[in-house]
Enzyme design. Sequence first.
Site, PDB file in Angstrom:
ATOM      1  N   ARG A   1       9.814 -32.089  81.074  1.00 27.62           N
ATOM      2  CA  ARG A   1       8.388 -32.299  80.576  1.00 27.62           C
ATOM      3  C   ARG A   1       7.001 -32.558  81.083  1.00 27.62           C
ATOM      4  O   ARG A   1       6.217 -31.890  81.209  1.00 27.62           O
ATOM      5  CB  ARG A   1       8.645 -32.533  78.942  1.00 27.62           C
ATOM      6  CG  ARG A   1       9.779 -31.956  78.203  1.00 27.62           C
ATOM      7  CD  ARG A   1       9.168 -30.503  78.483  1.00 27.62           C
ATOM      8  NE  ARG A   1       9.900 -30.135  77.110  1.00 27.62           N
ATOM      9  CZ  ARG A   1       9.986 -28.559  76.947  1.00 27.62           C
ATOM     10  NH1 ARG A   1       9.061 -28.149  77.197  1.00 27.62           N
ATOM     11  NH2 ARG A   1      11.259 -27.694  75.753  1.00 27.62           N
TER      12      ARG A   1
ATOM     13  N   GLU B   1       7.104 -30.288  83.994  1.00 27.99           N
ATOM     14  CA  GLU B   1       6.040 -28.491  83.259  1.00 27.99           C
ATOM     15  C   GLU B   1       4.737 -29.026  82.669  1.00 27.99           C
ATOM     16  O   GLU B   1       3.301 -28.490  83.155  1.00 27.99           O
ATOM     17  CB  GLU B   1       6.386 -28.473  81.765  1.00 27.99           C
ATOM     18  CG  GLU B   1       6.724 -27.148  81.176  1.00 27.99           C
ATOM     19  CD  GLU B   1       7.216 -27.139  80.389  1.00 27.99           C
ATOM     20  OE1 GLU B   1       7.546 -25.514  79.602  1.00 27.99           O
ATOM     21  OE2 GLU B   1       6.968 -27.672  79.154  1.00 27.99           O
TER      22      GLU B   1
ATOM     23  N   SER C   1      -4.815 -39.584  96.367  1.00 33.21           N
ATOM     24  CA  SER C   1      -3.781 -39.842  97.470  1.00 33.21           C
ATOM     25  C   SER C   1      -2.822 -40.080  96.404  1.00 33.21           C
ATOM     26  O   SER C   1      -2.253 -40.325  95.383  1.00 33.21           O
ATOM     27  CB  SER C   1      -4.456 -41.065  98.524  1.00 33.21           C
ATOM     28  OG  SER C   1      -3.433 -42.168  98.483  1.00 33.21           O
TER      29      SER C   1
END
Length: 85
Positions: free
Chosen positions: A13, A16, A39
Amino acid sequence: WEEGVLKEPHVYRTYEAVTHYGEAIKAIVNEQCGDGIMSAIDFYCDVGTTTGKNGEKRVVITFNGKFLPFIEQRAEDNGVKSPRE
């Protein structure tokens, strides 16, 4: 990087969410900082919680990375002699 790690629901998740919002995040970073990247070496991550408007517990993840502006590198700007010369 082990692909099997994405089978863990929380990791999936989070992946995602970053994938879904990645282009928008990139646009905001570029608008506020200029062309460049964050970075992942000089980087901190903080995880906390907050309470939503309906009283539910919510997760807050903060990525804090040094901004690295893009620079154009040209061969003629290199003042160092080649080791082959």
